[in-house]
Design an enzyme around this catalytic site. Sequence first.
Site, short mmCIF file in Angstrom:
data_model
loop_
_atom_site.label_atom_id
_atom_site.label_comp_id
_atom_site.label_asym_id
_atom_site.label_seq_id
_atom_site.Cartn_x
_atom_site.Cartn_y
_atom_site.Cartn_z
N LYS A 13 -4.05 3.04 -1.06
CA LYS A 13 -5.32 3.71 -0.80
C LYS A 13 -5.07 4.92 0.08
CE LYS A 13 -7.34 0.00 0.93
NZ LYS A 13 -8.39 -0.85 1.52
N ASP A 44 0.83 -1.20 0.00
CA ASP A 44 0.00 0.00 0.00
C ASP A 44 0.87 1.25 0.00
OD1 ASP A 44 0.78 0.56 2.64
OD2 ASP A 44 -0.92 -0.54 3.49
N MET A 59 -5.66 8.54 11.20
CA MET A 59 -6.36 8.97 9.97
C MET A 59 -7.46 9.99 10.29
SD MET A 59 -6.63 5.17 8.24
CE MET A 59 -7.31 4.45 9.76
#
Length: 517
Positions: free
Chosen positions: A320, A298, A433
């Site tokens: 992503k 990723d 996040m």
Amino acid sequence: MPPVPSFAPFPRLRFPGPCSRQRERNTAQAILPFRQRGLHPGAAVPAKHSAPRAAWFEASLHPAGRLSLRLMRHFPAFLDLTGRVALVLGGGEAAEMKAGLLARAGAVLHRAPHFDGVLPEGCAIAIGAGAPEEDLQALSRLCQARGIPVNIVDRPALSSFITPAIVDRDPVTIAIATGGAAPVLARLLRARIESILPPALGRLAYLAERFKAALRHALPDLSARRRFLDAALTGPAADLALAGRAAEAEAAFAHALGQADTAPTGIVHLVGAGPGAADLLTLRALRLLGEADVIVHDRLVGDGVLDLARRDAERIYVGKRRAHHCLPQEEINALLIRLARQGRRVVRLKGGDPFIFGRGGEEMEACQAAGIACEVVPGVTAALACAAATGIPLTHRDHARAVTFATGHTREGRLDLDFTALARPGQTLAIYMGVSTLPALRNGLAAKGFDPATPAALIEAGGTPNQRVLRGTLESVVNDVPAWHAGGPALLILGEVVGRASPEALPALSAEQTMGR
């Protein structure tokens, strides 16, 4: 202009789905500096461009979507000089040492104390040392004009190649070079490697060579051969070969080959890559990277981590970020299953830890439902890496008896968190996040009695050389972050423990210092 070669920082790098279009855009941006200089990426770099060349490219396709290719100063290669002419110009200790190495490589030596224009004719390689300056300059110019590899000892500017420090375990040869920057360091590294490798290491290479044809016949599948050799060259046959018991080693190797699995079973390893620093990988993760047939990674996986993987392993980028997915999670699950069913060793390399907001649980469940073997290898999660890198203790006897990890991602358009539990005193909050939802986080906590003046630190790219820290209170961080955040992954730490980090231990820039950067 010569055609531009395909540009990938790793062999067989693939970008499924929308990523292929992004790669095309990134590649076009990457080669622009070359085209502006009338060059192409495969061309030699003119001397006048050598100084800034490291600025042209910086590393591989970065998780954030930019291409940043690090240029090697020299391309490592081994020349077969058996029966070919090697010119050594000059004299003295350095020239004698180089002549000795060339002779050991099977070259036919041509020695000359002074330069003559006919000397390089028919030479495969030329080395100069201890000759007059004008002779060394002339040798360099003529050889480079004719495309003959030339090395002027301790003169990188006059050389088209360098001679590395060598570890010789015939037929195993290890070369260490520093690009001419620090030859003494190369020799120190050579001494360390010499002390680690057994003197008889070459016997293992000869053992594998002895069975090369039999291996291809018994195990036509490349992945099956690799797995067999990984086991055989570290097993009983290898021990016997190193001990000098050649016949017994061959018998053990042949027996193992007869028992080898011709159709290997695939497996998926969910591996935590940590915060991005290569030296924070676990030893098991490092081993699996060296054994993988394919690596599915990723955007949070650092270039330094990928550099540790086997060079011929296939890399598949499925990065992503918020609202931008190269592949939906369901397709990633299907990809892992499909690769494993091909009998391949798949490393699903994920930033941080696979089981902490990494959707590793979903991937494990998908593999198990498909009957695919799946192993989980933990990694250093962002909260631990950021806390350590900034000197913030996540727990403290006087301030925090608990630590809570939470995600700032929204679910169905709202921040679905238990704010009552998060607002309880005596704990540290680590919010993953959560940059885009900081205002909602502040409001939700404040509604349950959490003090917006609580110490806070927002760490971007924590645990990497690009780390930045915004510190203050929850309220001030929420207000300052729009102008401060540079777009990298960030983690918020909330609690009294943030105030325990001394300024010296917290390598941060204040919001005022970093505004506008």
